[in-house]
Design a protein around this motif. Structure first.
Motif, short mmCIF file in Angstrom:
data_model
loop_
_atom_site.label_atom_id
_atom_site.label_comp_id
_atom_site.label_asym_id
_atom_site.label_seq_id
_atom_site.Cartn_x
_atom_site.Cartn_y
_atom_site.Cartn_z
N MET A 1 0.72 -1.17 0.09
CA MET A 1 0.07 0.11 -0.07
C MET A 1 0.93 1.28 0.02
N LYS A 2 0.61 2.00 -1.03
CA LYS A 2 1.42 3.36 -0.71
C LYS A 2 0.86 4.30 -0.10
N GLN A 3 1.90 5.20 0.30
CA GLN A 3 1.24 6.50 1.38
C GLN A 3 1.92 7.64 0.72
N TRP A 4 1.31 8.93 0.80
CA TRP A 4 1.63 10.11 0.52
C TRP A 4 1.64 10.85 1.68
N THR A 5 2.67 11.83 1.70
CA THR A 5 2.98 12.71 2.83
C THR A 5 2.48 14.17 2.25
N LEU A 6 1.47 14.86 2.43
CA LEU A 6 0.99 16.11 1.44
C LEU A 6 1.06 17.13 2.29
N THR A 7 1.33 18.39 1.79
CA THR A 7 1.54 19.54 2.62
C THR A 7 0.20 20.60 2.54
N VAL A 8 -0.69 21.07 3.32
CA VAL A 8 -1.69 21.94 3.13
C VAL A 8 -0.94 23.34 2.87
N GLU A 9 -1.55 23.96 1.69
CA GLU A 9 -1.03 25.30 1.25
C GLU A 9 -1.96 26.13 1.55
N GLU A 10 -1.85 27.42 1.32
CA GLU A 10 -2.75 28.46 1.48
C GLU A 10 -2.79 29.18 0.18
N ASP A 11 -4.14 29.53 -0.08
CA ASP A 11 -4.54 30.33 -1.42
C ASP A 11 -4.20 31.70 -1.13
N PRO A 12 -3.09 32.57 -1.90
CA PRO A 12 -2.74 33.67 -1.50
C PRO A 12 -4.05 34.67 -1.71
N ALA A 13 -4.90 34.32 -2.81
CA ALA A 13 -6.03 35.30 -3.03
C ALA A 13 -7.10 35.20 -2.21
N THR A 14 -7.44 34.15 -1.64
CA THR A 14 -8.36 33.98 -0.62
C THR A 14 -8.03 33.65 0.86
N GLY A 15 -6.88 33.03 1.23
CA GLY A 15 -6.66 32.49 2.21
C GLY A 15 -7.17 30.99 2.74
N ASP A 16 -7.74 30.60 1.58
CA ASP A 16 -8.27 29.14 1.77
C ASP A 16 -7.39 28.08 1.92
N SER A 17 -7.41 27.14 2.59
CA SER A 17 -6.75 25.99 2.51
C SER A 17 -6.76 25.11 1.39
N ILE A 18 -5.46 24.73 0.92
CA ILE A 18 -5.59 24.00 -0.35
C ILE A 18 -4.56 22.73 -0.19
N LEU A 19 -5.11 21.39 -0.65
CA LEU A 19 -4.31 20.50 -0.31
C LEU A 19 -4.22 19.70 -1.72
N PRO A 20 -2.94 19.94 -2.27
CA PRO A 20 -2.75 19.64 -3.59
C PRO A 20 -2.60 18.14 -3.92
N LEU A 21 -3.00 17.47 -4.62
CA LEU A 21 -3.24 15.92 -4.85
C LEU A 21 -2.29 15.76 -6.17
N PRO A 22 -1.13 15.06 -5.89
CA PRO A 22 -0.38 14.78 -7.10
C PRO A 22 -0.71 13.86 -8.20
N PRO A 23 -0.87 13.63 -9.37
CA PRO A 23 -1.46 13.07 -10.43
C PRO A 23 -1.05 11.59 -10.04
#
Length: 68
Positions: A1-23
């Motif tokens: 089973m694969k695992q990914w560690t992702l970093t939550v980013e912030e949208d500079p325009a809105t301040g919303d949290s974004i979790l980019p999911l790699p392809p």
């Protein structure tokens, strides 16, 4: 089973949290843009995501979080 560690980013325009999911994660999970995901608290500071159509199975205990 694969695992990914992702970093939550912030949208500079809105301040919303974004979790980019790699392809490669999307392909491995069978997810596509527009899918609804359910967050599962692993109770150890980590979270798991499952496609929302599995929600009822998780709630009913048919699918269990094996990391606990």
């Amino acid at each position: 089973m694969k695992q990914w560690t992702l970093t939550v980013e912030e949208d500079p325009a809105t301040g919303d949290s974004i979790l980019p999911l790699p392809p490669d994660l999307l392909e491995e999970a069978g997810w596509k843009e527009g899918d609804n995901l359910l967050w599962i608290d692993n109770k150890d500071g980590t979270w798991s995501l499952v496609k929302e159509d599995l929600t009822n199975f998780v709630i009913k205990g048919i699918i269990k979080n094996e990391q606990n």
